[in-house]
Motif scaffolding. Structure first.
Motif, PDB file in Angstrom:
ATOM      1  N   LEU A  56      -6.725 -21.975   7.784  1.00 31.39           N
ATOM      2  CA  LEU A  56      -5.835 -21.141   6.994  1.00 31.39           C
ATOM      3  C   LEU A  56      -4.608 -21.965   6.614  1.00 31.39           C
ATOM      4  CD1 LEU A  56      -7.656 -19.178   8.710  1.00 31.39           C
ATOM      5  CD2 LEU A  56      -5.812 -17.505   8.465  1.00 31.39           C
ATOM      6  N   SER A  57      -3.763 -21.427   5.741  1.00 28.90           N
ATOM      7  CA  SER A  57      -2.553 -22.143   5.346  1.00 28.90           C
ATOM      8  C   SER A  57      -1.558 -22.196   6.507  1.00 28.90           C
ATOM      9  CB  SER A  57      -1.915 -21.464   4.138  1.00 28.90           C
ATOM     10  OG  SER A  57      -1.589 -20.121   4.434  1.00 28.90           O
ATOM     11  N   LEU A  58      -0.651 -23.177   6.445  1.00 27.10           N
ATOM     12  CA  LEU A  58       0.512 -23.176   7.325  1.00 27.10           C
ATOM     13  C   LEU A  58       1.457 -22.132   6.753  1.00 27.10           C
ATOM     14  CD1 LEU A  58       2.064 -24.448   9.699  1.00 27.10           C
ATOM     15  CD2 LEU A  58       3.067 -26.044   8.039  1.00 27.10           C
ATOM     16  N   GLN A  59       1.748 -21.077   7.524  1.00 25.28           N
ATOM     17  CA  GLN A  59       2.393 -19.908   6.951  1.00 25.28           C
ATOM     18  C   GLN A  59       3.350 -19.253   7.927  1.00 25.28           C
ATOM     19  OE1 GLN A  59      -0.728 -16.353   7.452  1.00 25.28           O
ATOM     20  NE2 GLN A  59      -1.694 -18.144   6.460  1.00 25.28           N
ATOM     21  N   MET A  60       4.028 -18.222   7.411  1.00 26.91           N
ATOM     22  CA  MET A  60       4.964 -17.463   8.220  1.00 26.91           C
ATOM     23  C   MET A  60       5.011 -16.034   7.713  1.00 26.91           C
ATOM     24  SD  MET A  60       9.105 -17.985   8.509  1.00 26.91           S
ATOM     25  CE  MET A  60       9.358 -17.256   6.890  1.00 26.91           C
ATOM     26  N   HIS A  61       5.266 -15.085   8.628  1.00 26.36           N
ATOM     27  CA  HIS A  61       5.454 -13.683   8.260  1.00 26.36           C
ATOM     28  C   HIS A  61       6.849 -13.235   8.696  1.00 26.36           C
ATOM     29  CE1 HIS A  61       1.162 -13.769   7.650  1.00 26.36           C
ATOM     30  NE2 HIS A  61       0.956 -14.033   8.917  1.00 26.36           N
ATOM     31  N   TYR A  62       7.537 -12.521   7.841  1.00 33.02           N
ATOM     32  CA  TYR A  62       8.878 -12.033   8.159  1.00 33.02           C
ATOM     33  C   TYR A  62       8.858 -10.777   9.031  1.00 33.02           C
ATOM     34  CZ  TYR A  62      11.080 -15.150   4.724  1.00 33.02           C
ATOM     35  OH  TYR A  62      11.532 -16.245   4.036  1.00 33.02           O
ATOM     36  N   HIS A  63       7.857  -9.921   8.791  1.00 29.87           N
ATOM     37  CA  HIS A  63       7.950  -8.560   9.323  1.00 29.87           C
ATOM     38  C   HIS A  63       6.934  -8.228  10.399  1.00 29.87           C
ATOM     39  CE1 HIS A  63      10.774  -7.673   6.092  1.00 29.87           C
ATOM     40  NE2 HIS A  63       9.906  -8.197   5.237  1.00 29.87           N
ATOM     41  N   ARG A  64       6.065  -9.140  10.750  1.00 29.01           N
ATOM     42  CA  ARG A  64       5.057  -8.802  11.747  1.00 29.01           C
ATOM     43  C   ARG A  64       4.822  -9.969  12.709  1.00 29.01           C
ATOM     44  NH1 ARG A  64       1.027  -9.457   7.199  1.00 29.01           N
ATOM     45  NH2 ARG A  64      -0.338 -11.221   7.701  1.00 29.01           N
ATOM     46  N   SER A  65       4.483  -9.611  13.923  1.00 25.98           N
ATOM     47  CA  SER A  65       3.980 -10.570  14.905  1.00 25.98           C
ATOM     48  C   SER A  65       2.466 -10.413  14.990  1.00 25.98           C
ATOM     49  CB  SER A  65       4.615 -10.325  16.276  1.00 25.98           C
ATOM     50  OG  SER A  65       4.278  -9.024  16.745  1.00 25.98           O
ATOM     51  N   GLU A  66       1.787 -11.408  15.577  1.00 27.21           N
ATOM     52  CA  GLU A  66       0.327 -11.375  15.652  1.00 27.21           C
ATOM     53  C   GLU A  66      -0.139 -11.835  17.035  1.00 27.21           C
ATOM     54  OE1 GLU A  66      -0.600 -12.267  10.923  1.00 27.21           O
ATOM     55  OE2 GLU A  66      -0.825 -13.899  12.390  1.00 27.21           O
ATOM     56  N   HIS A  67      -1.126 -11.117  17.573  1.00 30.49           N
ATOM     57  CA  HIS A  67      -1.806 -11.510  18.813  1.00 30.49           C
ATOM     58  C   HIS A  67      -3.216 -11.956  18.420  1.00 30.49           C
ATOM     59  CE1 HIS A  67       1.190  -9.447  21.482  1.00 30.49           C
ATOM     60  NE2 HIS A  67       1.382  -8.758  20.364  1.00 30.49           N
ATOM     61  N   TRP A  68      -3.605 -13.160  18.831  1.00 33.24           N
ATOM     62  CA  TRP A  68      -4.933 -13.691  18.500  1.00 33.24           C
ATOM     63  C   TRP A  68      -5.761 -13.798  19.773  1.00 33.24           C
ATOM     64  CZ3 TRP A  68      -3.291 -18.484  15.061  1.00 33.24           C
ATOM     65  CH2 TRP A  68      -2.768 -18.014  13.846  1.00 33.24           C
ATOM     66  N   ILE A  69      -6.952 -13.193  19.759  1.00 32.32           N
ATOM     67  CA  ILE A  69      -7.894 -13.289  20.882  1.00 32.32           C
ATOM     68  C   ILE A  69      -9.186 -13.920  20.357  1.00 32.32           C
ATOM     69  CG2 ILE A  69      -9.149 -12.065  22.682  1.00 32.32           C
ATOM     70  CD1 ILE A  69      -6.440 -10.176  20.931  1.00 32.32           C
ATOM     71  N   PRO A 104       5.011 -14.982  17.245  1.00 27.64           N
ATOM     72  CA  PRO A 104       6.157 -14.121  16.924  1.00 27.64           C
ATOM     73  C   PRO A 104       6.454 -14.115  15.431  1.00 27.64           C
ATOM     74  CG  PRO A 104       6.680 -15.707  18.679  1.00 27.64           C
ATOM     75  CD  PRO A 104       5.395 -16.142  18.052  1.00 27.64           C
ATOM     76  N   ALA A 105       7.051 -13.044  14.938  1.00 25.03           N
ATOM     77  CA  ALA A 105       7.494 -12.986  13.547  1.00 25.03           C
ATOM     78  C   ALA A 105       8.478 -14.122  13.301  1.00 25.03           C
ATOM     79  CB  ALA A 105       8.153 -11.638  13.264  1.00 25.03           C
ATOM     80  N   GLY A 106       8.342 -14.785  12.141  1.00 27.66           N
ATOM     81  CA  GLY A 106       9.227 -15.885  11.793  1.00 27.66           C
ATOM     82  C   GLY A 106       8.721 -17.246  12.212  1.00 27.66           C
ATOM     83  N   ASN A 107       7.692 -17.332  13.064  1.00 32.38           N
ATOM     84  CA  ASN A 107       7.143 -18.623  13.486  1.00 32.38           C
ATOM     85  C   ASN A 107       6.184 -19.177  12.425  1.00 32.38           C
ATOM     86  OD1 ASN A 107       8.428 -18.739  15.965  1.00 32.38           O
ATOM     87  ND2 ASN A 107       6.543 -19.306  17.060  1.00 32.38           N
ATOM     88  N   ARG A 108       6.366 -20.456  12.103  1.00 31.92           N
ATOM     89  CA  ARG A 108       5.337 -21.125  11.298  1.00 31.92           C
ATOM     90  C   ARG A 108       4.078 -21.259  12.152  1.00 31.92           C
ATOM     91  NH1 ARG A 108       7.586 -25.826   7.329  1.00 31.92           N
ATOM     92  NH2 ARG A 108       9.499 -24.813   6.630  1.00 31.92           N
ATOM     93  N   HIS A 109       2.928 -20.970  11.545  1.00 26.58           N
ATOM     94  CA  HIS A 109       1.698 -21.038  12.322  1.00 26.58           C
ATOM     95  C   HIS A 109       0.513 -21.364  11.419  1.00 26.58           C
ATOM     96  CE1 HIS A 109       2.064 -16.844  10.928  1.00 26.58           C
ATOM     97  NE2 HIS A 109       0.738 -16.836  10.877  1.00 26.58           N
ATOM     98  N   ARG A 110      -0.510 -21.870  12.059  1.00 23.80           N
ATOM     99  CA  ARG A 110      -1.749 -22.195  11.324  1.00 23.80           C
ATOM    100  C   ARG A 110      -2.925 -22.035  12.272  1.00 23.80           C
ATOM    101  NH1 ARG A 110      -1.793 -27.204   7.527  1.00 23.80           N
ATOM    102  NH2 ARG A 110      -2.930 -26.148   5.867  1.00 23.80           N
ATOM    103  N   LEU A 111      -4.040 -21.534  11.708  1.00 23.25           N
ATOM    104  CA  LEU A 111      -5.290 -21.362  12.450  1.00 23.25           C
ATOM    105  C   LEU A 111      -6.346 -22.259  11.828  1.00 23.25           C
ATOM    106  CD1 LEU A 111      -7.062 -19.784  14.506  1.00 23.25           C
ATOM    107  CD2 LEU A 111      -7.478 -18.114  12.680  1.00 23.25           C
ATOM    108  N   GLU A 112      -7.049 -23.016  12.687  1.00 21.33           N
ATOM    109  CA  GLU A 112      -8.078 -23.942  12.204  1.00 21.33           C
ATOM    110  C   GLU A 112      -9.295 -23.855  13.103  1.00 21.33           C
ATOM    111  OE1 GLU A 112      -8.715 -28.792  11.703  1.00 21.33           O
ATOM    112  OE2 GLU A 112      -6.683 -27.957  11.862  1.00 21.33           O
ATOM    113  N   ASN A 113     -10.480 -24.036  12.504  1.00 20.42           N
ATOM    114  CA  ASN A 113     -11.725 -24.104  13.266  1.00 20.42           C
ATOM    115  C   ASN A 113     -12.175 -25.564  13.306  1.00 20.42           C
ATOM    116  OD1 ASN A 113     -14.225 -23.932  14.428  1.00 20.42           O
ATOM    117  ND2 ASN A 113     -15.122 -22.599  12.879  1.00 20.42           N
ATOM    118  N   PRO A 114     -11.958 -26.267  14.426  1.00 17.74           N
ATOM    119  CA  PRO A 114     -12.348 -27.678  14.493  1.00 17.74           C
ATOM    120  C   PRO A 114     -13.818 -27.883  14.864  1.00 17.74           C
ATOM    121  CG  PRO A 114     -11.266 -27.052  16.528  1.00 17.74           C
ATOM    122  CD  PRO A 114     -11.275 -25.811  15.650  1.00 17.74           C
TER     123      PRO A 114
END
Length: 471
Positions: free
Chosen positions: A391-404, A430-440
């Motif tokens: 996915l893109s290197l991205q950020m969200h202002y208004h939401r946090s995300e839990h990944w399982i 956390p909201a505001g964190n730059r993040h990226r998800l990748e499948n290696p």
């Protein structure tokens, strides 16, 4: 001469809702044999003689999904090119772009065969024979269309009055009485929307009859980004220029005005698959005339078409119904009124309802996500990432995300940290964190995402880096 089939892939397919949506239109509908209409169009084109490449004109948002569809079936390694529109401007603009592309790449003598992505042709041998005849006429300077010999007085098709291969006139969709008269006359053909001509003939005729379309498309092509590689070309049409292109069909812009027309009458098993009745006819029926796809139990019911996905459909004591059940929408219609399904879509669009645009299963360049549920301040998704994709290197202002992670392994950038998250492990963004998800890995990555926040819409995203050019 160089021969290039051109697949025009667009349109909303509103009469085939709820399977067809704005971002999953009619060409992507899977038929009972598990192939999509788009895949069938590609294979049909690839089976013709002397094909140099297959050129597809489609919406920019559908490019990656189209690539996936082709990758699944293009076992011969057929060369592919794409012209990507930012939004629809009807068939004249798409064909002008294809002609200009072919002229630049191969010269004015290149022959184009224009095909719709959402039609069916059941007789490949007859189709190939008709195309050979059309190519011969096209190479002598004609604008050629394939005319289908009618077997019924259809009111949903345009007609061509013809004398052999000579075209007398195009006729708009007629009344039932007129359609019956045309079929009885014997010299009227259905307009299939399949055209054949050289790039040079198309350009010169458009210069004469549709100069505004040709000139604006040419300006747009010159301003557009082009990516080329071995066996592949992609032209991403400039949005600002494309807004100036007139929206008009090739029939109105050119075919009804030109004096260079020819027609090839043929019987190729053609259908534009324009309603659920037409789709249902492709499925075998039981002893009561019912056609069923998916899991359905019918009691004392006759002449119904049922298409289900994840749930069992039960029907008791009904006749002549079409029932289409998807994860987030259900259609029930009388068989005689399936053409009116588009009115449901119109009302949904007016209300801004998401079911007119997308499914719960949403395709992205990197894979898919499915909305599993949610509430006022949370949303739950199932995310599947293709091997090697990110996915893109991205950020969200208004939401946090839990990944399982539930299958595979994820490579995660979370703020300043980079980590591997294995199956049955999780991480918190956390909201505001730059993040990226990748499948290696080499297998699909499947994870459950739980979003929490005051605003959960898809437009709460800031992209910093993106493999797919969406920054």
């Amino acid at each position: 001469m160089t021969f290039i089939p051109v697949i025009l892939s667009g349109g909303a397919g509103t009469r085939l809702w709820p399977v067809s949506r704005e971002f999953h239109p009619k060409p992507f509908i899977r038929l009972p044999d598990s192939q999509s209409l788009l895949q069938k169009a590609f294979l049909r084109a690839a089976a013709l003689d002397d094909v140099a490449e297959i050129l597809t004109v489609t919406n920019r948002e559908l490019f990656f999904k189209t690539e996936d569809e082709y990758r699944e079936i293009n076992h011969s390694g057929m060369s592919t090119s794409f012209i990507l529109e930012p939004f629809g401007r009807n068939t004249a603009a798409a064909i002008a772009a294809a002609a200009l592309h072919a002229s630049k790449a191969y010269g004015n003598e290149a022959t184009l065969l224009i095909l719709a992505a959402d039609h069916l042709i059941s007789d490949q041998t007859a189709f190939s024979d008709a195309v050979r005849k059309a190519r011969a006429l096209a190479e002598s300077g004609h604008l050629v269309t394939l005319g289908i010999r009618p077997d019924a007085p259809e009111t949903g098709y345009g007609y061509i009055e013809a004398d052999g291969t000579c075209v007398s006139r195009f006729v708009e969709k007629p009344s039932a009485q007129k359609a019956a008269e045309y079929v009885a006359a014997g010299n009227y053909l259905w307009n299939s929307g399949i055209f054949c001509f050289t790039a040079g003939t198309a350009i010169s005729q458009m210069e004469q009859h549709a100069a505004d379309v040709l000139d604006t498309v040419r300006t747009c092509m010159e301003a557009s980004r082009v990516v080329t590689a071995k066996g592949f070309s992609q032209t991403d049409l400039d949005t600002t220029c494309f807004e100036q292109v007139p929206s008009i069909s090739i029939d109105y812009a050119l075919m009804e005005k030109s004096d260079r027309l020819a027609v090839v009458p043929c019987d190729i098993g053609w259908s534009d698959v324009g309603s659920w009745n037409a789709i249902g006819a492709l499925t075998g029926s039981d002893g009561s005339g019912n056609c069923i796809e998916g899991e359905a139990i019918l009691h004392d019911s006759t002449n119904c078409y049922v298409r289900g996905e994840d749930r069992v459909v039960g029907m008791v004591g009904v006749s002549d119904l079409v029932v289409i059940d998807t994860a987030d929408a259900l259609l029930v219609a009388h068989k005689e009124r399936t053409q009116e399904v588009k009115e449901i879509v119109r009302q949904l669009s007016e209300r801004g309802h998401e079911s007119s645009k997308i499914h719960r299963l949403v395709h992205r360049p990197w894979g898919t996500y499915t909305v599993l549920g949610g509430g006022e301040r949370f949303k739950i998704k199932r995310i599947e990432v293709k091997p090697g994709a990110s996915l893109s290197l991205q950020m969200h202002y208004h939401r946090s995300e839990h990944w399982i992670v539930v299958n595979g392994m994820a490579k995660v950038i979370n703020g300043e940290k980079e980590m591997l998250v294995n199956t049955n492990e999780s991480t918190y963004i956390p909201a505001g964190n730059r993040h990226r998800l990748e499948n290696p890995g080499k297998l699909p990555l499947v994870m459950i995402e739980v979003q929490c926040g005051e605003y959960l819409a898809e437009d709460d995203i800031v992209r910093f880096e993106d493999t797919y050019g969406r920054v």
